[in-house]
Enzyme design. Structure first.
Site, PDB file in Angstrom:
ATOM      1  N   GLU A 123      10.534  14.575  16.759  1.00  0.00           N
ATOM      2  CA  GLU A 123      10.808  14.549  15.322  1.00  0.00           C
ATOM      3  C   GLU A 123       9.885  15.544  14.620  1.00  0.00           C
ATOM      4  O   GLU A 123       8.670  15.464  14.752  1.00  0.00           O
ATOM      5  CB  GLU A 123      10.559  13.147  14.764  1.00  0.00           C
ATOM      6  CG  GLU A 123      10.880  13.073  13.286  1.00  0.00           C
ATOM      7  CD  GLU A 123      10.712  11.686  12.702  1.00  0.00           C
ATOM      8  OE1 GLU A 123       9.702  11.033  12.997  1.00  0.00           O
ATOM      9  OE2 GLU A 123      11.595  11.283  11.921  1.00  0.00           O
ATOM     10  N   GLU A 182      10.532   0.564  10.050  1.00  0.00           N
ATOM     11  CA  GLU A 182      11.567   1.601   9.894  1.00  0.00           C
ATOM     12  C   GLU A 182      10.883   2.908  10.238  1.00  0.00           C
ATOM     13  O   GLU A 182      10.008   3.380   9.515  1.00  0.00           O
ATOM     14  CB  GLU A 182      12.112   1.567   8.460  1.00  0.00           C
ATOM     15  CG  GLU A 182      13.478   2.192   8.342  1.00  0.00           C
ATOM     16  CD  GLU A 182      13.403   3.616   7.892  1.00  0.00           C
ATOM     17  OE1 GLU A 182      13.317   4.500   8.790  1.00  0.00           O
ATOM     18  OE2 GLU A 182      13.408   3.860   6.683  1.00  0.00           O
ATOM     19  N   LYS A 189       0.846  -1.194   0.000  1.00  0.00           N
ATOM     20  CA  LYS A 189       0.000   0.000   0.000  1.00  0.00           C
ATOM     21  C   LYS A 189       0.882   1.244   0.000  1.00  0.00           C
ATOM     22  O   LYS A 189       1.736   1.413   0.859  1.00  0.00           O
ATOM     23  CB  LYS A 189      -0.898   0.039   1.244  1.00  0.00           C
ATOM     24  CG  LYS A 189      -1.908   1.180   1.156  1.00  0.00           C
ATOM     25  CD  LYS A 189      -2.618   1.451   2.473  1.00  0.00           C
ATOM     26  CE  LYS A 189      -1.872   2.379   3.379  1.00  0.00           C
ATOM     27  NZ  LYS A 189      -1.679   3.737   2.845  1.00  0.00           N
ATOM     28  N   CYS A 200      13.520  10.413   7.426  1.00  0.00           N
ATOM     29  CA  CYS A 200      13.487   9.816   8.767  1.00  0.00           C
ATOM     30  C   CYS A 200      14.838   9.932   9.465  1.00  0.00           C
ATOM     31  O   CYS A 200      14.896  10.050  10.683  1.00  0.00           O
ATOM     32  CB  CYS A 200      13.032   8.370   8.703  1.00  0.00           C
ATOM     33  SG  CYS A 200      13.933   7.441   7.473  1.00  0.00           S
TER      34      CYS A 200
HETATM   35  P1  ADP Z   1       2.466  10.503   8.500  1.00  0.00           P
HETATM   36  O1  ADP Z   1       1.755  10.597   9.830  1.00  0.00           O
HETATM   37  O2  ADP Z   1       3.650  11.333   8.459  1.00  0.00           O
HETATM   38  O3  ADP Z   1       1.559  10.640   7.307  1.00  0.00           O
HETATM   39  P2  ADP Z   1       2.354   7.728   8.784  1.00  0.00           P
HETATM   40  O4  ADP Z   1       3.292   6.962   9.604  1.00  0.00           O
HETATM   41  O5  ADP Z   1       0.998   8.032   9.334  1.00  0.00           O
HETATM   42  O6  ADP Z   1       3.059   9.052   8.406  1.00  0.00           O
HETATM   43  O7  ADP Z   1       2.135   7.064   7.359  1.00  0.00           O
HETATM   44  C1  ADP Z   1       2.969   6.138   6.753  1.00  0.00           C
HETATM   45  C2  ADP Z   1       2.134   5.053   6.109  1.00  0.00           C
HETATM   46  O8  ADP Z   1       1.405   4.392   7.125  1.00  0.00           O
HETATM   47  C3  ADP Z   1       1.108   5.524   5.091  1.00  0.00           C
HETATM   48  O9  ADP Z   1       1.060   4.585   4.024  1.00  0.00           O
HETATM   49  C4  ADP Z   1      -0.178   5.495   5.882  1.00  0.00           C
HETATM   50  O10 ADP Z   1      -1.323   5.291   5.082  1.00  0.00           O
HETATM   51  C5  ADP Z   1       0.044   4.296   6.773  1.00  0.00           C
HETATM   52  N1  ADP Z   1      -0.763   4.278   7.999  1.00  0.00           N
HETATM   53  C6  ADP Z   1      -1.179   5.333   8.752  1.00  0.00           C
HETATM   54  N2  ADP Z   1      -1.899   4.919   9.799  1.00  0.00           N
HETATM   55  C7  ADP Z   1      -1.960   3.556   9.737  1.00  0.00           C
HETATM   56  C8  ADP Z   1      -2.558   2.524  10.538  1.00  0.00           C
HETATM   57  N3  ADP Z   1      -3.251   2.825  11.630  1.00  0.00           N
HETATM   58  N4  ADP Z   1      -2.396   1.243  10.160  1.00  0.00           N
HETATM   59  C9  ADP Z   1      -1.682   0.938   9.066  1.00  0.00           C
HETATM   60  N5  ADP Z   1      -1.097   1.851   8.265  1.00  0.00           N
HETATM   61  C10 ADP Z   1      -1.229   3.143   8.585  1.00  0.00           C
END
Ligand code: ADP
Length: 497
Positions: free
Chosen positions: A396, A265, A189, A299
């Site tokens: 961060e 990561e 995804k 990161c």
């Molecule tokens: P940011 O908050 O900076 O957008 P995230 O860590 O939320 O970074 O996003 C990184 C990835 O994790 C994206 O592909 C996002 O769709 C996905 N993501 C965000 N929340 C969830 C969740 N609860 N479960 C699985 N994937 C998630």
């Protein structure tokens, strides 16, 4: 809703036009999700909608996982030569399409074209490196004496992978390279902010001769499609790159579902240390790219610069000059180093951190504001007089904001460097190699860069200590993360011979 074609024409502001897939890539085809829901994808530099794309929900993830499971039956026992051929062809196709791919990336993410071009080159190099591993991932024979014969096999996995928006193609390559090399299969995804380049790579994967179902790529939201991947009962593994907060959610979901393997990561607050005896001009360069590369959305950004007191004033003056010389703006301008932040949400978060730095008494040395032009731009920002308790020194920010902290002794530098919950990377700048190695030995981080920064190579593993993650990407290590060991112990009957 539902009227969006499975491919649309997109005009990129630099004059390139191309056909963008919009569907879910399952079994080497772009298909509609069950409920045909779409979402808008915005260009951060223009604040305009580029296109809509189709959104995967739980039931679509189920279909994609079934495709990956079916493909696993043959791909997991395929000849390494075939996997190598696919990886090499994919790398060639990425090189051939480098101009288009970097333009898509810049349009979708907002990062400068300079930065995108670097990402695409690294992605192609990584796929090529993985191609070389296909016929080198083997098991062992273990001699336990007596009447037994023992061997181990490396068994590939059916994976789910969730990638972030800061390096869409590069992070995709770090995920898909080991999948393809080991004979694993996956549902990947992309991040909802940047779905375009992954769908374009999907097209190239099919063109590279990848059998159907090996890699399935979906666009969708974290809380729906991402959560469905993390908690899926039929996946052997979930690999995630993103924030520490979400990483914890993913690990919990993996534990509460089927205890799938987890690699994460995550975030960082990496120290970049400059000693009195460093080559100043070189160090300035690495501090600047360490924090402002990719508009700070990295990161492992060197977001805490620790400067030895003897050169503090000189370094501050040079950093100010270098930061003010950075060209921020239209990401397609070849001279632009810093493009836009990925989204309005991200930009606001960064601006709030800047305000908190000002409120807590840190001194703005350069920048400190939103950019003037339309788009989500933030000026390269340097804070001096920073103290350890301040939010900008601890959390961060994931943007172009750096804190400068003064130290006197080597011991103090090590203590400050390790004063963080994270441990992704660190930089050390000094002309004394003994000091560099001594300090590197004492810093708790997965990557230490000496007299360089943000300097990646496919053969060198990358990943974090502490809250920065679990597992490693790239290098030889990653192949352990994409296989599990099966040990076969055979009791022989050799008495007749
Ligand atoms: P940011 O908050 O900076 O957008 P995230 O860590 O939320 O970074 O996003 C990184 C990835 O994790 C994206 O592909 C996002 O769709 C996905 N993501 C965000 N929340 C969830 C969740 N609860 N479960 C699985 N994937 C998630």
């Amino acid at each position: 809703m539902g009227n969006l074609p499975l491919e649309v024409k997109v005009e990129i502001p630099n004059g390139i036009s191309y056909t963008q897939p919009t569907g879910l890539f399952i079994n080497n085809e772009f298909v509609y999700p069950k409920d045909k829901k779409t979402f808008e994808d915005i260009s951060p530099a223009t604040e305009e909608v580029i296109t809509e794309v189709y959104e995967a929900k739980e039931e679509d993830i189920d279909i994609a996982v079934d495709a990956a499971i079916e493909a696993y039956k043959t791909w997991s026992v395929s000849k390494p030569e075939l996997r190598q051929k696919v990886l090499l062809k994919l790398a060639d196709l990425i090189d051939e399409n480098a101009e288009l791919l970097s333009s898509i990336e810049t349009y979708d993410n907002g990062k400068s074209l300079q930065n995108s071009k670097g990402d695409i080159a690294l992605a192609a190099a990584y796929f090529r490196s993985c191609a070389g591993w296909c016929d080198k991932i083997t098991g062992n024979v273990i001699n336990t004496g007596g009447q037994h014969f023992n061997y181990t096999q490396r068994v590939p996995l059916v994976c789910g992978q969730i990638i972030p928006w800061n390096f869409p193609i590069l992070m995709l390559s770090w995920k898909l390279g080991p999948v393809l090399a080991t004979g694993s299969t996956t549902v990947l995804k992309s991040a909802e902010q940047t779905p375009l380049s992954a769908l374009y790579i999907a097209k190239l994967l099919a063109e590279a001769g990848m059998p159907k179902g090996v890699v399935n790529i979906v666009s969708g939201f974290g809380k729906i499609a991402g959560a469905a991947i993390a908690s899926h009962m039929k996946l052997d593994k979930v690999a995630f790159t993103g924030s520490t907060l979400v990483g914890k959610t993913i690990m919990k979901a993996a534990a509460e579902s089927n205890l799938k393997k987890v690699t994460l990561e995550l975030g960082g607050k990496s120290p970049n240390i400059v000693f009195d005896d460093a080559d100043l001009d070189e160090s300035i360069q690495h501090i600047i790219t360490g924090i402002f590369y990719n508009s700070g959305e990295v990161c492992c950004a060197g977001s805490r610069v620790l400067i030895q007191s003897g050169i503090y004033d000189k370094v501050v003056a040079k950093l100010k000059k270098a930061a003010e010389a950075i060209k921020v703006g239209n990401p397609f301008d070849p001279d632009t180093f810093m493009g836009a932040q990925v989204s309005e949400v991200q930009m606001s978060k960064i601006l709030q951190y800047i305000e908190s730095g000002k409120e807590q008494g840190a001194k703005v040395i350069s920048g400190g504001k939103r950019g003037d032009a339309k788009g989500y731009f933030v000026q390269p920002t340097i804070f001096g007089d920073v103290e350890g308790h301040m939010k900008i020194a601890k959390e961060e920010i994931f943007g172009p904001v750096v804190t400068l902290i003064k130290f006197d002794t080597v011991e103090e530098a090590i203590e400050l460097a390790n004063d963080t919950e994270y441990g992704l990377a660190a930089g050390i700048h000094s002309s004394d190699v003994n000091k560099c190695i001594g300090v590197a030995n004492k810093i708790n981080a997965g990557t230490i860069w000496v007299n360089t920064y943000n300097d990646f190579h496919p053969m060198v593993p990358f990943g974090g200590f502490h809250s920065s993650g679990i597992g490693r990407e790239m290098g030889e290590e990653v192949f352990n993360e994409y296989t599990q060991t099966k040990a076969v112990r055979i009791k022989l009957n050799t008495s007749r011979f």
